[in-house]
Each structure stands twice: as structure tokens, then as C-alpha cells.
Design a protein around this motif. Structure first.
Motif, PDB file in Angstrom:
ATOM      1  N   PHE A   1       9.875  34.253   5.014  1.00 11.05           N
ATOM      2  CA  PHE A   1       9.842  33.881   4.352  1.00 11.05           C
ATOM      3  C   PHE A   1       8.810  34.196   2.716  1.00 11.05           C
ATOM      4  O   PHE A   1       9.405  34.055   1.739  1.00 11.05           O
ATOM      5  CB  PHE A   1       8.998  32.331   5.076  1.00 11.05           C
ATOM      6  N   HIS A   2       8.232  34.883   3.020  1.00 11.86           N
ATOM      7  CA  HIS A   2       7.887  35.239   2.273  1.00 11.86           C
ATOM      8  C   HIS A   2       8.295  36.635   1.136  1.00 11.86           C
ATOM      9  O   HIS A   2       8.510  36.473   0.038  1.00 11.86           O
ATOM     10  CB  HIS A   2       6.856  36.528   2.558  1.00 11.86           C
TER      11      HIS A   2
ATOM     12  N   ALA B   1       7.181  36.311  -3.150  1.00  8.25           N
ATOM     13  CA  ALA B   1       5.536  36.118  -3.270  1.00  8.25           C
ATOM     14  C   ALA B   1       4.612  37.231  -3.176  1.00  8.25           C
ATOM     15  O   ALA B   1       4.996  37.726  -2.540  1.00  8.25           O
ATOM     16  CB  ALA B   1       5.175  35.393  -2.520  1.00  8.25           C
ATOM     17  N   VAL B   2       3.735  37.268  -3.789  1.00 10.10           N
ATOM     18  CA  VAL B   2       2.299  38.178  -3.718  1.00 10.10           C
ATOM     19  C   VAL B   2       1.859  38.010  -2.433  1.00 10.10           C
ATOM     20  O   VAL B   2       1.420  38.945  -1.928  1.00 10.10           O
ATOM     21  CB  VAL B   2       1.329  38.502  -5.015  1.00 10.10           C
ATOM     22  N   ALA B   3       1.252  36.603  -2.376  1.00  2.00           N
ATOM     23  CA  ALA B   3       1.113  36.325  -0.582  1.00  2.00           C
ATOM     24  C   ALA B   3       1.379  35.099  -0.424  1.00  2.00           C
ATOM     25  O   ALA B   3       2.174  33.868  -1.087  1.00  2.00           O
ATOM     26  CB  ALA B   3      -0.644  36.541  -1.026  1.00  2.00           C
ATOM     27  N   THR B   4       1.673  34.965   0.968  1.00  2.00           N
ATOM     28  CA  THR B   4       1.971  33.583   1.442  1.00  2.00           C
ATOM     29  C   THR B   4       1.282  32.834   2.827  1.00  2.00           C
ATOM     30  O   THR B   4       0.923  34.195   3.530  1.00  2.00           O
ATOM     31  CB  THR B   4       3.442  34.159   2.771  1.00  2.00           C
TER      32      THR B   4
ATOM     33  N   PRO C   1      -6.424  30.975  -6.645  1.00  2.00           N
ATOM     34  CA  PRO C   1      -5.250  29.529  -7.046  1.00  2.00           C
ATOM     35  C   PRO C   1      -5.442  30.453  -8.934  1.00  2.00           C
ATOM     36  O   PRO C   1      -3.485  29.797  -9.195  1.00  2.00           O
ATOM     37  CB  PRO C   1      -7.357  29.424  -8.013  1.00  2.00           C
ATOM     38  N   HIS C   2      -5.525  32.074  -8.709  1.00  2.00           N
ATOM     39  CA  HIS C   2      -4.969  32.464  -9.882  1.00  2.00           C
ATOM     40  C   HIS C   2      -3.241  32.497  -9.879  1.00  2.00           C
ATOM     41  O   HIS C   2      -2.311  32.442 -10.782  1.00  2.00           O
ATOM     42  CB  HIS C   2      -5.253  34.057 -10.242  1.00  2.00           C
ATOM     43  N   LEU C   3      -3.121  32.861  -8.080  1.00  2.00           N
ATOM     44  CA  LEU C   3      -1.944  33.296  -8.305  1.00  2.00           C
ATOM     45  C   LEU C   3      -0.778  32.101  -8.223  1.00  2.00           C
ATOM     46  O   LEU C   3       0.499  32.003  -8.445  1.00  2.00           O
ATOM     47  CB  LEU C   3      -1.622  34.017  -6.511  1.00  2.00           C
ATOM     48  N   ALA C   4      -1.309  30.917  -7.618  1.00  2.00           N
ATOM     49  CA  ALA C   4      -0.546  29.804  -7.231  1.00  2.00           C
ATOM     50  C   ALA C   4      -0.167  29.723  -9.185  1.00  2.00           C
ATOM     51  O   ALA C   4       0.400  28.774  -9.540  1.00  2.00           O
ATOM     52  CB  ALA C   4      -1.634  28.355  -6.997  1.00  2.00           C
TER      53      ALA C   4
ATOM     54  N   ALA D   1       2.625  31.739  -1.912  1.00  2.00           N
ATOM     55  CA  ALA D   1       3.659  31.080  -1.312  1.00  2.00           C
ATOM     56  C   ALA D   1       2.778  30.460  -0.443  1.00  2.00           C
ATOM     57  O   ALA D   1       2.439  30.250   0.080  1.00  2.00           O
ATOM     58  CB  ALA D   1       4.830  31.499  -1.007  1.00  2.00           C
ATOM     59  N   GLY D   2       3.609  28.592   0.517  1.00  2.00           N
ATOM     60  CA  GLY D   2       2.635  28.475   1.753  1.00  2.00           C
ATOM     61  C   GLY D   2       3.956  28.261   2.686  1.00  2.00           C
ATOM     62  O   GLY D   2       4.828  27.461   2.647  1.00  2.00           O
TER      63      GLY D   2
END
Length: 252
Positions: free
Chosen positions: A142-143, A148-151, A212-215, A221-222
Motif C-alpha cells: 500500500f505504501h 509515500a515517504v511514510a505510511t 504534519p509537514h508530510l501530510a 499515507a494512512g
């Protein structure tokens, strides 16, 4: 055929440096991840290591702080789980790093991630007080699909209270015991790209800085936990008793 480590990480970080103040007196003589789920004889971190090994992780770095020597002594004496299910597979390799002073969750994550053996590959991370089980490879796919940089894994915990349902006229029509929340929460399990390490703060909480910056940039990703996946954060003595009850129910 082995999984591609660029998609399915083979290394992970466990954050195990917290004080665990809400779990005293259990944490007076051991760090929170060393607390045993009643009736199992196994500490929380033992379940985590078994899960990570089952998911193909070969190397784990544990970030220690409070009573680090207790956790390190257990790791030295424990029989570590075998990685995967292939014939001839070796045991999980676990190393520890110790924070000389509290760095916060984000700082501790960065500190431990720098000790991972393969800096150019993605990695998993989990808080040391999380007890869960779900397919990490699915989360990693999924990631990767979302670049994404992080999930972060997302859970819907159950409320600790009963809920009341009313109709449009204010009449009570139903009582619901411990319903799931309508909001998803950070489940404390992550898939991290190799670039994520240097985006973490040297000190402080990544949930208030890096995430928050990545979002805002659309790079976070979630991943909703699969239906029926078990998840519980062990924060209080009540969580311990509830986890033991749920385990006993599931094995009947």
C-alpha cells in the motif's frame, strides 16, 4: 522467490524508551515493552519480535531508555524467533541503542533508524507498547503504490464507555457496549521510506513536526487496519487486563 526489500522492508525499529508512568507500579522495575500480558508469560516486545520475524524482517533495532538494562538482559537470554517460514532460516537479529537523555518519540525514532543496517532501504517502525497482528507486507505494498515517504497504520479503537443511541425526538432507543470510534487513530505502526530518517526531528515528537509537514505535501499515507485485525495499545493496567481477557476469549 524472496520479497523485494525495496517494497517489503526487512528491517525495523521498535521504540522502547518511554517511562510508562501510567502503568506504574508495573514499570517500576522494567520498561513498558517488558510488561507481560497476564497469562502468557511473554512480554509485549516478545510478541512484537515474533510478528516482525514472521513478516520477513531480519534485523531489528530497539531504541531503549528507561531501565534499558532490563530489556537488554532479556534479549540476551531470550530465544529469538526464526525469520519467515523457509527451511534453514536463521533467527532474527536484534540490536539496541540507548538514549543517554530523552529525545522524544521522533528523536528516538531518528536515533534508532540511523543504526539500521541498510540505510538505503525502507523500514518498519512500531511503538513498544502496541500489541497487534496484521499482514505488514500488505501495508508495505500500500505504501509503495502511493509513493509515500511514510505510511501509518490506522485503527478504530473501541470507546471505554457504553454509548446511547437516540431517535429524532430524543427518546433512547438503544445501548451499545464499547462501540468503535467514528475516527481513525494512529495505530503506532509505520512503513518508512529511506528518506524519512533525515526528516525526523533530533528531539521532539514526529507527530507534531514531521507528519504534519508530510501530510501538507501529500507524502503521508494512512493504511486502515484490515477488518478483524487485532490491535491494542497497552497504556494502563486496565489495558493489560482487557488484553488478557481478549486473548483468553480468542483461544477458546
Amino acid at each position: 522467490m524472496a520479497d523485494d526489500p525495496r517494497v517489503h522492508p526487512t528491517q525495523a525499529v521498535i521504540l522502547a524508551g518511554g517511562q510508562g508512568t501510567r502503568l506504574r507500579p508495573y514499570t517500576d522495575d522494567r520498561p513498558k515493552p517488558m510488561i507481560e500480558i497476564p497469562g502468557t508469560g511473554t512480554p509485549i516486545i516478545g510478541f512484537q519480535l515474533s510478528w516482525l520475524a514472521h513478516e520477513g524482517v531480519t534485523d531489528v533495532v530497539v531504541s531503549c531508555g528507561h531501565l534499558a538494562e532490563v530489556l537488554q538482559a532479556w534479549l540476551e537470554s531470550a530465544e529469538l524467533p526464526v525469520v519467515g517460514e523457509e527451511p534453514g532460516a536463521g533467527p532474527l537479529r536484534v540490536t539496541t541503542v540507548v538514549e543517554k537523555e530523552p529525545l522524544g518519540r521522533g528523536g528516538g525514532l531518528r536515533f534508532a533508524a540511523r543504526a539500521l543496517p541498510r540505510t538505503g532501504e525502507p523500514w518498519y517502525a512500531t511503538n513498544g507498547d502496541i500489541w497487534t497482528r496484521f499482514p505488514l507486507r500488505d501495508m508495505a505494498a500500500f505504501h509503495a503504490e502511493r509513493a509515500a515517504v511514510a505510511t501509518l497504520a490506522l485503527a478504530r479503537p473501541r470507546l471505554p464507555w457504553g454509548a446511547v443511541r437516540t431517535d429524532g425526538f430524543g427518546h433512547v432507543v438503544d445501548f451499545i457496549e464499547s462501540p468503535p470510534t467514528t475516527y481513525e487513530v494512529n495505530a503506532g505502526v509505520y512503513v518508512c521510506g529511506p528518506e524519512f530518517t533525515e526528516l525526523l526531528p533530533e528531539r521532539g515528537d514526529h507527530e507534531r513536526t514531521t507528519f504534519p509537514h508530510l501530510a501538507r505535501d501529500g507524502r503521508l499515507a494512512g493504511y486502515p487496519l484490515p477488518q478483524g485485525a487485532y490491535w491494542r495499545a497497552i497504556d494502563t493496567a486496565k489495558d493489560l487486563s482487557e488484553a488478557a481477557r481478549e486473548l483468553a476469549t480468542s483461544t477458546k
